[in-house]
Design an enzyme around this catalytic site. Structure first.
Site, mmCIF file in Angstrom:
data_model
loop_
_atom_site.group_PDB
_atom_site.id
_atom_site.type_symbol
_atom_site.label_atom_id
_atom_site.label_comp_id
_atom_site.label_asym_id
_atom_site.label_seq_id
_atom_site.Cartn_x
_atom_site.Cartn_y
_atom_site.Cartn_z
ATOM 1 N N ASP A 52 0.876 -1.159 -0.027
ATOM 2 C CA ASP A 52 0.050 -0.061 0.256
ATOM 3 C C ASP A 52 1.120 1.279 0.069
ATOM 4 O OD1 ASP A 52 -2.450 -1.562 0.035
ATOM 5 O OD2 ASP A 52 -2.609 -1.466 2.207
ATOM 6 N N TYR A 80 6.410 -8.630 8.483
ATOM 7 C CA TYR A 80 6.017 -7.127 8.755
ATOM 8 C C TYR A 80 6.314 -6.710 10.133
ATOM 9 C CZ TYR A 80 3.349 -7.764 4.238
ATOM 10 O OH TYR A 80 2.955 -7.919 3.133
ATOM 11 N N ASP A 94 -6.629 1.739 8.455
ATOM 12 C CA ASP A 94 -5.499 2.188 8.475
ATOM 13 C C ASP A 94 -5.418 3.842 8.676
ATOM 14 O OD1 ASP A 94 -5.733 3.417 6.003
ATOM 15 O OD2 ASP A 94 -4.437 1.903 5.122
ATOM 16 N N ARG A 191 -3.695 -4.602 8.176
ATOM 17 C CA ARG A 191 -4.709 -3.516 8.709
ATOM 18 C C ARG A 191 -5.989 -4.577 9.135
ATOM 19 N NH1 ARG A 191 -6.956 -0.609 3.381
ATOM 20 N NH2 ARG A 191 -5.928 -2.031 1.696
#
Length: 318
Positions: A52, A80, A94, A191
């Site tokens: 993203d 992540y 988010d 998210r």
């Protein structure tokens, strides 16, 4: 005339290779591909695993003929680092979205938090964010949401191998920030994890920071910055930057060695593979790489019974 057309193409290793890019926040994965095209002066560039715009970190980019390797490389497992804010919900799950609800999270204790995070590990059925890139009847979900439609996406299977705190929760007025590490499979939305852990605790939650540190066998350490730190300003392409990108380019054969089990084949077997013929199986499960005695990449192979066949021929008969 485009920037790519104006630049002389860079001299690449035979067949090109993989470029590990440290994507900055504020640009899309497609933007990164365009930037690499501009830096190297060529069009044959692709990427694996979209990030993203808000996210930073590792984006695996392939150039020249190595773009054909992307469909074969095992890039499904990812890591992540993220920050989740409990107590605030957004319409995108988010920090890029609009706040939809706030709830005082001060009653959430460490034990309840640990239980909620533990419940979101393992094999899950996860509902992607409504503003994700998932297609609904041929259109991206986020396009439908922006057009004013109500979008409800179906849950889909993902695996979260690790969802752990890396520091104690940071408690402030009206919010709790969680610095976490996540190991997961492709298709997992971090998210959505933020949303779901907040929902499980009854206080809501959203993602405020996201950085991808690993994709398959590749890590972000040493990845190249193709923007010189200023993606929004479209910085000029300098000889220094071109040199840095070329130095960071991982030749296709080296990338394959890092991504697959390796088998050495004889010269006769290499010729057979180049002509599309099968060779004797080597007893290796899954897709693997065949190299000859000189270290040349010959093909990617898969075995069926007593024989191995080429699933992607790198060296073909001329």
């Amino acid at each position: 005339m485009t920037d790519v057309a104006r630049r002389e193409p860079a001299v690449l290793p035979p067949g090109g290779g993989l470029l590990l890019v440290d994507k900055p926040s504020g640009c899309t994965s497609h933007d990164v591909v365009g930037r690499v095209r501009r830096v190297l002066g060529l069009r044959r560039v692709g990427h694996a695993g979209t990030l993203d715009p808000m996210a930073t970190g590792l984006l695996v980019v392939a150039v020249d003929r190595a773009t054909r390797l992307l469909g074969h490389l095992a890039l499904t497992d990812k890591t992540y680092r993220a920050t989740i804010r409990l107590g605030v919900s957004t319409d995108s799950d988010d920090a890029d979205g609009s706040v939809t609800a706030t709830t005082d999270p001060s009653r959430v204790d460490d034990m309840a938090l640990a239980r909620a995070m533990s419940a979101l590990t393992g094999d899950l059925m996860q509902v992607p964010s409504s503003v994700s890139a998932v297609k609904v009847d041929g259109r991206r979900a986020y396009d439908r949401v922006r057009a004013g439609e109500q979008v409800q996406l179906a849950a889909r299977p993902v695996t979260v191998g690790r969802f752990d705190l890396v520091t104690p929760p940071r408690r402030g007025p009206g919010a709790i920030d969680l610095d976490v590490v996540v190991d997961c499979t492709s298709g997992t939305y971090i998210r959505s994890l933020a949303r779901d852990v907040g929902a499980a605790l009854g206080v809501g939650g959203h993602l405020t920071e996201l950085r991808r540190t690993r994709v398959g066998p590749f890590i972000v350490d040493g990845a190249v910055d193709v923007y010189d730190g200023v993606p929004a300003d479209r910085p000029p392409v300098t000889d220094r930057l071109v040199g840095e990108v070329l130095a960071a380019l991982l030749p296709a054969a080296d990338a394959v060695r890092r991504g697959f089990p390796v088998r050495q084949v004889s010269d006769e077997q290499a010729v057979d593979l180049g002509h599309g013929r099968r060779i004797t199986a080597g007893g290796i499960a899954g897709t693997y790489a065949a190299f000859d005695a000189s270290g040349r990449l010959i093909a990617l192979l898969a075995e069926e019974g007593a024989t191995a066949r080429s699933v992607f021929g790198w060296q073909t008969a001329g």
